[in-house]
Design a protein around this motif. Structure first.
Motif, PDB file in Angstrom:
ATOM      1  N   UNK A  33       0.852  -1.182   0.000  1.00 26.93           N
ATOM      2  CA  UNK A  33       0.000   0.000   0.000  1.00 26.93           C
ATOM      3  C   UNK A  33       0.883   1.226   0.000  1.00 26.93           C
ATOM      4  N   UNK A  34       0.555   2.189  -0.855  1.00 22.13           N
ATOM      5  CA  UNK A  34       1.242   3.482  -0.807  1.00 22.13           C
ATOM      6  C   UNK A  34       0.776   4.187   0.471  1.00 22.13           C
ATOM      7  N   UNK A  35       1.714   4.757   1.219  1.00 23.53           N
ATOM      8  CA  UNK A  35       1.365   5.389   2.490  1.00 23.53           C
ATOM      9  C   UNK A  35       1.569   6.897   2.440  1.00 23.53           C
ATOM     10  N   UNK A  36       0.934   7.570   3.383  1.00 23.98           N
ATOM     11  CA  UNK A  36       1.137   9.002   3.598  1.00 23.98           C
ATOM     12  C   UNK A  36       1.546   9.211   5.048  1.00 23.98           C
ATOM     13  N   UNK A  37       2.402  10.181   5.259  1.00 24.43           N
ATOM     14  CA  UNK A  37       2.833  10.480   6.622  1.00 24.43           C
ATOM     15  C   UNK A  37       1.854  11.433   7.289  1.00 24.43           C
ATOM     16  N   UNK A  38       1.377  11.024   8.441  1.00 27.43           N
ATOM     17  CA  UNK A  38       0.536  11.893   9.254  1.00 27.43           C
ATOM     18  C   UNK A  38       1.089  11.868  10.670  1.00 27.43           C
ATOM     19  N   UNK A  39       1.700  12.988  11.065  1.00 31.35           N
ATOM     20  CA  UNK A  39       2.362  13.099  12.372  1.00 31.35           C
ATOM     21  C   UNK A  39       3.387  11.985  12.560  1.00 31.35           C
ATOM     22  N   UNK A  40       4.201  11.788  11.538  1.00 27.78           N
ATOM     23  CA  UNK A  40       5.287  10.807  11.540  1.00 27.78           C
ATOM     24  C   UNK A  40       4.818   9.350  11.466  1.00 27.78           C
ATOM     25  N   UNK A  41       3.531   9.119  11.385  1.00 21.87           N
ATOM     26  CA  UNK A  41       3.015   7.757  11.242  1.00 21.87           C
ATOM     27  C   UNK A  41       2.633   7.503   9.789  1.00 21.87           C
ATOM     28  N   UNK A  42       2.847   6.273   9.347  1.00 21.38           N
ATOM     29  CA  UNK A  42       2.515   5.900   7.972  1.00 21.38           C
ATOM     30  C   UNK A  42       1.073   5.419   7.909  1.00 21.38           C
ATOM     31  N   UNK A  43       0.274   6.087   7.109  1.00 20.28           N
ATOM     32  CA  UNK A  43      -1.135   5.724   6.951  1.00 20.28           C
ATOM     33  C   UNK A  43      -1.359   5.233   5.527  1.00 20.28           C
ATOM     34  N   UNK A  44      -1.914   4.029   5.405  1.00 18.58           N
ATOM     35  CA  UNK A  44      -2.118   3.430   4.077  1.00 18.58           C
ATOM     36  C   UNK A  44      -3.204   4.162   3.300  1.00 18.58           C
ATOM     37  N   UNK A  45      -2.957   4.345   2.012  1.00 20.72           N
ATOM     38  CA  UNK A  45      -3.962   4.903   1.091  1.00 20.72           C
ATOM     39  C   UNK A  45      -4.577   3.757   0.290  1.00 20.72           C
ATOM     40  N   UNK A  46      -5.462   4.105  -0.643  1.00 16.68           N
ATOM     41  CA  UNK A  46      -6.094   3.082  -1.481  1.00 16.68           C
ATOM     42  C   UNK A  46      -5.205   2.663  -2.654  1.00 16.68           C
ATOM     43  N   UNK A  47      -4.130   3.390  -2.875  1.00 14.07           N
ATOM     44  CA  UNK A  47      -3.228   3.097  -3.992  1.00 14.07           C
ATOM     45  C   UNK A  47      -2.260   1.980  -3.606  1.00 14.07           C
ATOM     46  N   UNK A  48      -1.989   1.079  -4.518  1.00 13.49           N
ATOM     47  CA  UNK A  48      -1.068  -0.026  -4.244  1.00 13.49           C
ATOM     48  C   UNK A  48       0.009  -0.117  -5.325  1.00 13.49           C
ATOM     49  N   UNK A  49       1.060  -0.865  -4.994  1.00 16.02           N
ATOM     50  CA  UNK A  49       2.139  -1.122  -5.952  1.00 16.02           C
ATOM     51  C   UNK A  49       2.622  -2.545  -5.754  1.00 16.02           C
ATOM     52  N   UNK A  50       2.961  -3.191  -6.844  1.00 14.96           N
ATOM     53  CA  UNK A  50       3.487  -4.554  -6.775  1.00 14.96           C
ATOM     54  C   UNK A  50       4.951  -4.572  -7.200  1.00 14.96           C
ATOM     55  N   UNK A  51       5.749  -5.281  -6.431  1.00 14.91           N
ATOM     56  CA  UNK A  51       7.171  -5.403  -6.739  1.00 14.91           C
ATOM     57  C   UNK A  51       7.502  -6.860  -7.033  1.00 14.91           C
ATOM     58  N   UNK A  52       8.289  -7.128  -8.091  1.00 14.48           N
ATOM     59  CA  UNK A  52       8.742  -8.506  -8.326  1.00 14.48           C
ATOM     60  C   UNK A  52       9.591  -8.964  -7.139  1.00 14.48           C
ATOM     61  N   UNK A  53       9.280 -10.149  -6.626  1.00 13.46           N
ATOM     62  CA  UNK A  53       9.940 -10.592  -5.387  1.00 13.46           C
ATOM     63  C   UNK A  53      10.128 -12.104  -5.427  1.00 13.46           C
ATOM     64  N   UNK A  54      11.265 -12.528  -5.940  1.00 11.83           N
ATOM     65  CA  UNK A  54      11.561 -13.965  -5.939  1.00 11.83           C
ATOM     66  C   UNK A  54      11.854 -14.460  -4.531  1.00 11.83           C
TER      67      UNK A  54
END
Length: 465
Positions: free
Chosen positions: A308-329
C-alpha cells in the motif's frame, strides 16, 4: 586443596590453578549470576567486578560459545565492530568470573534454582524471535526473516540448513534498519570481498551461485525516518558494480527541511540527496540497490509482493487506497526482533516480547519490583540501539545491582553456593579458548580470520567435554 575445589577441577570448570586460588582465597559474600554471554552480559559483568571487590560473577550461556550478537549478528565485513570481543575476553578472564557454556535457562537449570543459589540474577539472553508481517502466505518458502538469513551466513548453530533460494533476480527486503542494509550488502557484494571474512563456507558457496541482481529495500515511512545509519548507507553507495536508484518522488519537499534537522539526521539526508542528484551519471553496474519509501506490506503473492502506498501523518505511515506490486523472488522481513520467555518464573510481556521491568529491575506484579532479579539488553528494552546503547544500559542496570546491595535491598549476609554443573557437559572458558584456536587455524588455511564451527556437537568435542 579442599574437596569442593577438587570436584571443580575434576569437572573441568576451571583448569587455571591461579584462577582457582584467587576464587578460593576470597570468600565471596556476594554471588551474582548473569544469564547470557552477549554484549549486555559482558558489559554488566565488567562493571560488577570493578565495583564489588568481594563478588563472584557466573555467566551462564545456552550455546557453548560466547559473545551473542557480536559473533552471530555483526556483518562478516564489519570486523572492526567485532573488536569489542577483546574487551569481553579481558572481562571473562577476570579471576572472579566463571563461564558456563552449553547451559540453557529453562532446560538445564531453572530460574528458581538460580535464585536460590545467587544473591542476584541478571537476565541478558537477548532477542531470538522475529516480528512477523501477519500476512497470508507469509509461511511460504520464499519468505524468510532477515534474522535467520544473518544467522545463516554468520554460523549460528541450527541456521546452517536454511538454504535460501538465491536463484531469482529480485529480492525484496521489508524494513530499512541496519540489519536490512547488512543483508542487502551481503547479497550485492563481490564474492571476493566476502571470501576474506568469517562468513561461513556454505554461505559463500551459495552466494557464488546467486542470480540476485536487484534488491528492493522497502519502508513504511519516508527518507527523513529511515532507520539505517550514514555508515551503512556509505558502504552501500561504494559497492562496486552496484547502482543505487532512488525514487525522486520519495524526496518531494525533503531538501527544504534539511537545515532544521539534527546533525546525524541532517548528514544522512544530505547524503541521500547527493546520491539522488548524482544517480545515472556513468552508471554501469550490473546490479541495483533500490531503496523505496512510503510503502506498507499488503499481500504476498507468487513471485511478487503488494504494498500500500502510504502518507505520513504526524510521523506515522497511513495506508492509502493506492497499491504497488514489486517482483519478489525472495522476500526477507526485517521489521524487528522479540525475545522468548524461556522459564515460567519470568514475568514476561508476551505482547511486547520482553521482560516486565522498571529500569532493569524486574517487576513481580504491576508496580512492585522483585528484589534480586534484573534484566538488561534487548530482553529488557526491546531491540533498540547499537552495541554502545547496550553498553550504557547494561552499565546502568549493573550499577542498580550495586546500589541495591549497598542499600541492603538484597540480603547478602548468608553465603550462596553458586551454580553446580554436576555431570552436565559444560564448556568452560578454557573450552571456549580451544574452540577459538581451532576456528582460527581452520580460517587461516582458507585466508579467513576464522572458520566457525556451526554444529554444537563438534563444538563440544573440540572443547573437550
Amino acid at each position: 586443596m579442599g574437596l569442593n575445589l577438587l570436584n571443580i577441577c575434576r569437572r573441568g570448570l576451571h583448569t587455571s590453578p591461579a584462577r582457582l586460588q584467587v576464587i578460593q582465597g576470597v570468600t565471596p559474600t556476594k554471588r551474582i549470576c548473569i544469564v547470557g554471554a552477549g554484549p549486555a552480559g559482558f558489559y554488566a559483568a565488567q562493571l560488577l567486578l570493578k565495583q564489588l571487590s568481594d563478588c563472584v560473577v557466573d555467566v551462564v550461556e545456552k550455546l557453548p560459545v560466547p559473545f551473542g550478537l557480536v559473533r552471530f549478528g555483526v556483518a562478516p565485513d564489519h570486523p572492526e565492530v567485532k573488536n569489542v570481543i577483546n574487551t569481553f575476553t579481558k572481562t571473562a578472564e577476570h579471576p572472579r568470573l566463571r563461564y558456563f557454556g552449553n547451559v540453557a535457562l529453562g532446560t538445564d537449570v531453572s530460574l528458581k534454582e538460580l535464585r536460590e543459589r545467587y544473591h542476584a540474577v541478571l537476565l541478558t539472553y537477548g532477542a531470538d524471535q522475529d516480528r512477523e508481517l501477519e500476512l497470508e502466505n507469509e509461511q511460504q518458502g520464499n519468505v524468510i526473516s532477515a534474522r535467520k538469513f544473518v544467522a545463516w551466513y554468520n554460523g549460528l548453530p541450527g541456521a546452517e540448513n536454511l538454504a535460501p533460494d538465491l536463484s531469482g533476480r529480485d529480492v525484496t527486503i521489508v524494513g530499512q534498519g541496519n540489519v536490512a542494509v547488512d543483508v542487502a550488502r551481503m547479497l550485492l557484494s563481490p564474492l571476493d570481498a566476502l571470501k576474506v571474512t568469517d562468513a561461513t563456507e556454505y554461505a559463500l558457496e551459495a552466494l557464488s551461485r546467486s542470480q540476485v541482481e536487484r534488491v528492493h529495500l522497502v519502508g513504511r515511512r519516508g527518507p527523513l525516518q529511515a532507520a539505517f545509519t550514514i555508515k551503512e548507507l556509505r558502504e552501500m553507495l561504494k559497492l562496486p558494480n552496484v547502482d543505487t536508484r532512488w525514487r525522486t518522488e520519495d524526496f518531494s519537499g525533503v531538501d527544504s527541511l534539511v537545515e532544521k534537522l539534527q546533525r546525524p539526521r541532517k548528514r544522512l539526508t544530505e547524503l541521500m540527496l547527493k546520491s539522488l542528484k548524482e544517480q545515472g551519471r556513468g552508471s554501469s553496474g550490473s546490479k541495483q540497490f533500490l531503496p523505496i519509501f512510503l510503502r506498507a506490506p499488503k499481500a504476498i503473492n507468487l513471485g511478487e509482493m503488494e504494498f500500500s502506498v502510504t502518507e505520513l501523518k504526524e510521523d506515522s505511515a497511513v495506508a492509502t487506497d493506492t497499491t504497488e506490486r514489486l517482483p519478489s523472488d525472495l522476500i526477507l522481513r526485517s521489521i524487528g526482533y522479540k525475545s522468548s520467555c524461556v522459564d515460567s518464573g519470568i514475568n514476561f510481556d508476551t505482547r511486547r516480547g520482553r521482560v516486565h521491568n522498571i529500569e532493569g529491575r524486574v517487576l513481580k506484579d504491576a508496580d512492585k519490583t522483585d528484589p534480586g532479579l534484573y534484566v538488561a539488553g534487548w530482553l529488557g528494552t526491546g531491540p533498540t540501539g547499537v552495541i554502545l546503547t547496550t553498553m550504557s544500559g547494561a552499565f546502568a542496570v549493573a550499577k542498580s545491582i550495586c546500589d541495591d546491595i549497598a542499600a541492603n535491598v538484597l540480603d547478602t549476609s548468608s553465603a550462596k553456593p553458586g551454580y553446580d554443573a554436576d555431570n552436565k557437559r559444560v564448556v568452560t572458558w578454557d573450552g571456549w579458548r580451544r574452540i577459538d584456536e581451532f576456528e582460527n587455524v581452520a580460517g587461516k588455511a582458507k585466508g579467513k580470520p576464522r572458520e566457525k564451527i556451526v554444529r554444537i556437537e563438534e563444538m563440544l568435542r573440540v572443547a573437550g567435554v
